[in-house]
Scaffold this motif. Sequence first.
Motif, mmCIF file in Angstrom:
data_model
loop_
_atom_site.group_PDB
_atom_site.id
_atom_site.type_symbol
_atom_site.label_atom_id
_atom_site.label_comp_id
_atom_site.label_asym_id
_atom_site.label_seq_id
_atom_site.Cartn_x
_atom_site.Cartn_y
_atom_site.Cartn_z
ATOM 1 N N UNK A 15 0.853 -1.183 0.000
ATOM 2 C CA UNK A 15 0.000 0.000 0.000
ATOM 3 C C UNK A 15 0.890 1.235 0.000
ATOM 4 N N UNK A 16 0.264 2.391 -0.233
ATOM 5 C CA UNK A 16 0.986 3.647 -0.149
ATOM 6 C C UNK A 16 1.336 4.292 -1.474
ATOM 7 N N UNK A 17 1.034 3.604 -2.566
ATOM 8 C CA UNK A 17 1.333 4.189 -3.863
ATOM 9 C C UNK A 17 0.402 5.343 -4.185
ATOM 10 N N UNK A 18 0.689 6.005 -5.296
ATOM 11 C CA UNK A 18 -0.149 7.120 -5.716
ATOM 12 C C UNK A 18 0.540 7.968 -6.765
ATOM 13 N N UNK A 19 -0.054 9.117 -7.010
ATOM 14 C CA UNK A 19 0.477 10.085 -7.969
ATOM 15 C C UNK A 19 1.217 11.176 -7.200
ATOM 16 N N UNK A 20 2.440 11.456 -7.598
ATOM 17 C CA UNK A 20 3.245 12.472 -6.919
ATOM 18 C C UNK A 20 4.040 13.244 -7.963
ATOM 19 N N UNK A 21 4.297 14.500 -7.677
ATOM 20 C CA UNK A 21 5.092 15.321 -8.590
ATOM 21 C C UNK A 21 6.576 14.984 -8.461
ATOM 22 N N UNK A 22 7.340 15.232 -9.516
ATOM 23 C CA UNK A 22 8.796 15.039 -9.414
ATOM 24 C C UNK A 22 9.370 15.810 -8.228
ATOM 25 N N UNK A 55 5.901 3.566 0.950
ATOM 26 C CA UNK A 55 5.192 2.323 0.685
ATOM 27 C C UNK A 55 5.276 1.417 1.904
ATOM 28 N N UNK A 56 4.219 0.622 2.097
ATOM 29 C CA UNK A 56 4.190 -0.370 3.170
ATOM 30 C C UNK A 56 3.922 -1.745 2.587
ATOM 31 N N UNK A 57 4.525 -2.734 3.195
ATOM 32 C CA UNK A 57 4.308 -4.134 2.829
ATOM 33 C C UNK A 57 3.921 -4.861 4.114
ATOM 34 N N UNK A 58 2.643 -5.190 4.234
ATOM 35 C CA UNK A 58 2.134 -5.843 5.432
ATOM 36 C C UNK A 58 2.062 -7.345 5.210
ATOM 37 N N UNK A 59 2.589 -8.099 6.151
ATOM 38 C CA UNK A 59 2.687 -9.547 6.009
ATOM 39 C C UNK A 59 1.789 -10.268 7.001
ATOM 40 N N UNK A 60 1.326 -11.434 6.586
ATOM 41 C CA UNK A 60 0.544 -12.290 7.466
ATOM 42 C C UNK A 60 0.706 -13.729 7.036
ATOM 43 N N UNK A 61 0.399 -14.646 7.952
ATOM 44 C CA UNK A 61 0.403 -16.047 7.605
ATOM 45 C C UNK A 61 1.728 -16.759 7.761
ATOM 46 N N UNK A 62 2.733 -16.079 8.267
ATOM 47 C CA UNK A 62 4.022 -16.717 8.495
ATOM 48 C C UNK A 62 4.776 -15.941 9.574
ATOM 49 N N UNK A 63 5.854 -16.524 10.045
ATOM 50 C CA UNK A 63 6.675 -15.857 11.049
ATOM 51 C C UNK A 63 7.514 -14.803 10.358
#
Length: 124
Positions: free
Chosen positions: A7-14, A20-28
């Motif tokens: 998550x965290x993407x989008x449109x941004x000016x130069x 960005x975030x990467x959320x994990x589940x289902x494992x250690x």
Amino acid sequence: QLQLVESGGGLVQPGGSLRLSCAASGFTFDNAHIGWFRQAPGKEREGVSCISRRGGSTNYADSVKGRFTISRDNAKNTVYLQMNSLKPEDTAVYYCAARFTLFRQCVPADFGSWGQGTQVTVSS
């Protein structure tokens, strides 16, 4: 079931920033090295940055060194990619992926369990 959600993407000016975030589940989570990768239209997927299980080792593609910072919070099962001084050539879909054995290179072929990706567009 192992799952990674970006998550965290989008449109941004130069020159702008995104995190960005990467959320994990289902494992250690702290058993996994995590990588950020990106794929621009018409191009192959490439490694952006990777971080070891406990965050003690990181690496970056030359194109993002000094602008991007990878970090992880194992208590929150999340890896972050802080992107500053964004350029139009950073436009791509950004993915995170996991690897459970030692990695030598931050390359897509060495990682698995891919998330669905988040779009980053850098444009004025």
